[in-house]
Scaffold this motif. Sequence first.
Motif, mmCIF file in Angstrom:
data_model
loop_
_atom_site.group_PDB
_atom_site.id
_atom_site.type_symbol
_atom_site.label_atom_id
_atom_site.label_comp_id
_atom_site.label_asym_id
_atom_site.label_seq_id
_atom_site.Cartn_x
_atom_site.Cartn_y
_atom_site.Cartn_z
ATOM 1 N N SER A 75 -1.284 6.294 -8.916
ATOM 2 C CA SER A 75 -1.148 5.548 -7.664
ATOM 3 C C SER A 75 -1.705 4.123 -7.724
ATOM 4 O O SER A 75 -1.760 3.448 -6.697
ATOM 5 C CB SER A 75 -1.841 6.316 -6.536
ATOM 6 O OG SER A 75 -3.222 6.451 -6.812
ATOM 7 N N VAL A 76 -2.087 3.691 -8.912
ATOM 8 C CA VAL A 76 -2.567 2.307 -9.079
ATOM 9 C C VAL A 76 -2.041 1.766 -10.415
ATOM 10 O O VAL A 76 -1.474 2.517 -11.208
ATOM 11 C CB VAL A 76 -4.117 2.227 -9.075
ATOM 12 C CG1 VAL A 76 -4.672 2.523 -7.687
ATOM 13 C CG2 VAL A 76 -4.715 3.159 -10.110
ATOM 14 N N GLU A 77 -2.298 0.488 -10.680
ATOM 15 C CA GLU A 77 -1.873 -0.074 -11.955
ATOM 16 C C GLU A 77 -2.623 0.613 -13.102
ATOM 17 O O GLU A 77 -3.822 0.934 -12.972
ATOM 18 C CB GLU A 77 -2.113 -1.592 -11.968
ATOM 19 C CG GLU A 77 -1.585 -2.306 -13.188
ATOM 20 C CD GLU A 77 -0.064 -2.218 -13.359
ATOM 21 O OE1 GLU A 77 0.580 -1.345 -12.750
ATOM 22 O OE2 GLU A 77 0.488 -3.002 -14.147
ATOM 23 N N SER A 111 6.004 2.103 -2.667
ATOM 24 C CA SER A 111 4.789 1.309 -2.446
ATOM 25 C C SER A 111 5.143 -0.136 -2.136
ATOM 26 O O SER A 111 6.183 -0.655 -2.580
ATOM 27 C CB SER A 111 3.920 1.354 -3.702
ATOM 28 O OG SER A 111 2.865 0.416 -3.603
ATOM 29 N N ASN A 112 4.254 -0.783 -1.416
ATOM 30 C CA ASN A 112 4.405 -2.226 -1.168
ATOM 31 C C ASN A 112 4.354 -3.017 -2.480
ATOM 32 O O ASN A 112 4.770 -4.184 -2.504
ATOM 33 C CB ASN A 112 3.324 -2.707 -0.195
ATOM 34 C CG ASN A 112 1.939 -2.752 -0.825
ATOM 35 O OD1 ASN A 112 1.543 -3.760 -1.409
ATOM 36 N ND2 ASN A 112 1.184 -1.664 -0.744
ATOM 37 N N HIS A 113 3.896 -2.394 -3.563
ATOM 38 C CA HIS A 113 3.817 -3.128 -4.835
ATOM 39 C C HIS A 113 5.191 -3.305 -5.494
ATOM 40 O O HIS A 113 5.296 -3.999 -6.505
ATOM 41 C CB HIS A 113 2.783 -2.477 -5.748
ATOM 42 C CG HIS A 113 1.405 -2.597 -5.147
ATOM 43 N ND1 HIS A 113 0.718 -3.791 -5.120
ATOM 44 C CD2 HIS A 113 0.643 -1.696 -4.475
ATOM 45 C CE1 HIS A 113 -0.435 -3.616 -4.477
ATOM 46 N NE2 HIS A 113 -0.499 -2.351 -4.074
ATOM 47 N N VAL A 114 6.246 -2.724 -4.898
ATOM 48 C CA VAL A 114 7.631 -3.019 -5.296
ATOM 49 C C VAL A 114 7.960 -4.485 -4.971
ATOM 50 O O VAL A 114 8.806 -5.107 -5.610
ATOM 51 C CB VAL A 114 8.576 -2.038 -4.548
ATOM 52 C CG1 VAL A 114 10.002 -2.537 -4.502
ATOM 53 C CG2 VAL A 114 8.515 -0.652 -5.185
ATOM 54 N N LEU A 135 3.254 -2.708 -13.666
ATOM 55 C CA LEU A 135 4.027 -1.572 -14.190
ATOM 56 C C LEU A 135 4.107 -0.457 -13.166
ATOM 57 O O LEU A 135 5.109 0.258 -13.063
ATOM 58 C CB LEU A 135 3.380 -1.061 -15.481
ATOM 59 C CG LEU A 135 3.310 -2.096 -16.611
ATOM 60 C CD1 LEU A 135 2.510 -1.552 -17.789
ATOM 61 C CD2 LEU A 135 4.721 -2.491 -17.041
ATOM 62 N N TYR A 136 3.036 -0.301 -12.391
ATOM 63 C CA TYR A 136 3.048 0.676 -11.297
ATOM 64 C C TYR A 136 4.179 0.339 -10.311
ATOM 65 O O TYR A 136 4.986 1.203 -9.950
ATOM 66 C CB TYR A 136 1.679 0.670 -10.617
ATOM 67 C CG TYR A 136 1.629 1.350 -9.278
ATOM 68 C CD1 TYR A 136 1.795 2.730 -9.160
ATOM 69 C CD2 TYR A 136 1.410 0.613 -8.106
ATOM 70 C CE1 TYR A 136 1.737 3.352 -7.916
ATOM 71 C CE2 TYR A 136 1.344 1.227 -6.870
ATOM 72 C CZ TYR A 136 1.518 2.597 -6.773
ATOM 73 O OH TYR A 136 1.474 3.200 -5.543
ATOM 74 N N GLY A 137 4.248 -0.925 -9.911
ATOM 75 C CA GLY A 137 5.312 -1.353 -9.001
ATOM 76 C C GLY A 137 6.685 -1.141 -9.616
ATOM 77 O O GLY A 137 7.619 -0.692 -8.940
ATOM 78 N N ILE A 163 4.781 2.346 1.273
ATOM 79 C CA ILE A 163 3.510 2.453 1.978
ATOM 80 C C ILE A 163 2.667 1.211 1.705
ATOM 81 O O ILE A 163 2.602 0.721 0.572
ATOM 82 C CB ILE A 163 2.778 3.732 1.524
ATOM 83 C CG1 ILE A 163 3.641 4.965 1.824
ATOM 84 C CG2 ILE A 163 1.410 3.847 2.207
ATOM 85 C CD1 ILE A 163 3.162 6.235 1.134
ATOM 86 N N GLY A 164 2.045 0.709 2.767
ATOM 87 C CA GLY A 164 1.127 -0.423 2.632
ATOM 88 C C GLY A 164 -0.205 0.071 2.096
ATOM 89 O O GLY A 164 -0.333 0.357 0.906
ATOM 90 N N SER A 165 -1.200 0.180 2.963
ATOM 91 C CA SER A 165 -2.523 0.684 2.563
ATOM 92 C C SER A 165 -2.919 1.786 3.528
ATOM 93 O O SER A 165 -3.301 1.511 4.665
ATOM 94 C CB SER A 165 -3.563 -0.437 2.626
ATOM 95 O OG SER A 165 -3.135 -1.543 1.861
ATOM 96 N N SER A 166 -2.812 3.028 3.050
ATOM 97 C CA SER A 166 -3.137 4.160 3.915
ATOM 98 C C SER A 166 -4.469 4.749 3.492
ATOM 99 O O SER A 166 -4.576 5.429 2.464
ATOM 100 C CB SER A 166 -2.005 5.198 3.864
ATOM 101 O OG SER A 166 -2.085 6.058 4.977
ATOM 102 N N ARG A 174 -6.930 -8.292 3.473
ATOM 103 C CA ARG A 174 -5.512 -8.058 3.186
ATOM 104 C C ARG A 174 -4.985 -6.839 3.936
ATOM 105 O O ARG A 174 -3.881 -6.839 4.471
ATOM 106 C CB ARG A 174 -5.319 -7.872 1.672
ATOM 107 C CG ARG A 174 -3.938 -7.417 1.280
ATOM 108 C CD ARG A 174 -3.785 -7.260 -0.232
ATOM 109 N NE ARG A 174 -2.575 -6.515 -0.539
ATOM 110 C CZ ARG A 174 -2.523 -5.187 -0.622
ATOM 111 N NH1 ARG A 174 -3.605 -4.449 -0.445
ATOM 112 N NH2 ARG A 174 -1.378 -4.579 -0.889
ATOM 113 N N MET A 175 -5.807 -5.811 4.001
ATOM 114 C CA MET A 175 -5.362 -4.564 4.637
ATOM 115 C C MET A 175 -5.178 -4.697 6.147
ATOM 116 O O MET A 175 -4.621 -3.795 6.770
ATOM 117 C CB MET A 175 -6.345 -3.428 4.326
ATOM 118 C CG MET A 175 -6.222 -2.886 2.921
ATOM 119 S SD MET A 175 -7.136 -1.347 2.741
ATOM 120 C CE MET A 175 -7.113 -1.186 0.948
ATOM 121 N N LEU A 176 -5.654 -5.807 6.727
ATOM 122 C CA LEU A 176 -5.355 -6.023 8.148
ATOM 123 C C LEU A 176 -3.838 -6.114 8.338
ATOM 124 O O LEU A 176 -3.304 -5.746 9.381
ATOM 125 C CB LEU A 176 -6.050 -7.293 8.662
ATOM 126 C CG LEU A 176 -7.583 -7.188 8.737
ATOM 127 C CD1 LEU A 176 -8.206 -8.566 8.928
ATOM 128 C CD2 LEU A 176 -8.018 -6.233 9.855
#
Length: 266
Positions: A75-77, A111-114, A135-137, A163-166, A174-176
């Motif tokens: 779920s992360v890089e 993920s928003n990392h797309v 690479l995660y994205g 998904i943004g930041s859940s 940033r998570m705001l």
Amino acid sequence: PRFNRILLTGAAGSLGVVLRRGLAPFAKTLRVSDKDDVGPAAGNEETVACDLADKGAVHQLVKDVDAIVHFGAISVEARFEPILQANIVGVFNVYEAARKHGVKRVVFASSNHVTGFYKQTERIDVDSPMRPDGLYGVSKCFGENLSRFYYDRYGIETVCLRIGSSFPAVRDRRMLATYLSYDDLIELVRCALFVPGVGHMVIFGASDNAVSWWDNTKAAKLGFKPRDSSEPQRARVEGEQPPPAPTDPMVVYQGGAFVRAGPFDE
Ligand code: NAI
Ligand code: 15L
């Protein structure tokens, strides 16, 4: 319950724990799975240990299932090899098994990392070209494209949730903009499971935050109406954390620090 059996992958993860509670009312049986220990079966659950990279195991896992909520992934890089196995081979195994076993609906945790390499000054929608920030994205781009193919070719419906930041609370400035409360996450997955005729859809998963970079107009059909907002947490977060330098990726890119993760020794 509308479904006889829903499969939840990634059930030992942070969002898996939330969704076990949230999905329980939606199916007669909730099959919860992870490669890690998911603990004892609660309520209407059945537990199945499974590595997503193991094709045979995934085919067993998907047997007798009506819908799949696919949250299992790195779920992360990270290095490419584990991402390849869990997120790329894993999502392929899930779709092949869905095809073989006649599963008609998948909810895919994208993920928003797309689109993490867009600037925070840009507003994008679900049709904006992908700009993965690692690479995660890229692995989530693969999942979105694979699901598009399985819809066009085999008619398996998928809702891709970017998904943004859940998290239990907003952790940084940033998570705001990216915050998705747990209650809103459950509501988003409920819409993605129940709304008829979704075909193939992509939606950004965020609460009703005052600042947003994402336009979900094209996903209106899903009827997702977030009820929470990051705004009540703004004062706390801004008080706890000084503003980053204007060149810090945390305030430049939508993907924040992910854009500078790696490279790892492969
Ligand atoms: P997490 O890392 O807490 O949970 C992921 C789960 O997947 C873990 O329990 C892990 O054991 C499992 N998993 C990993 N590789 C596996 C494999 N090869 N076989 C079987 N299971 C495997 O992550 P979290 O936060 O719960 O995220 C869940 C999903 O939502 C992931 O797909 C993630 O990419 C996605 N997502 C989460 C966001 C968030 O804000 N929490 C934001 C965007 C996307
Ligand atoms: C993600 O895709 C990750 O899974 C999660 O851990 C957070 O980092 C989130 O994005 C985010 O962008 O805040």
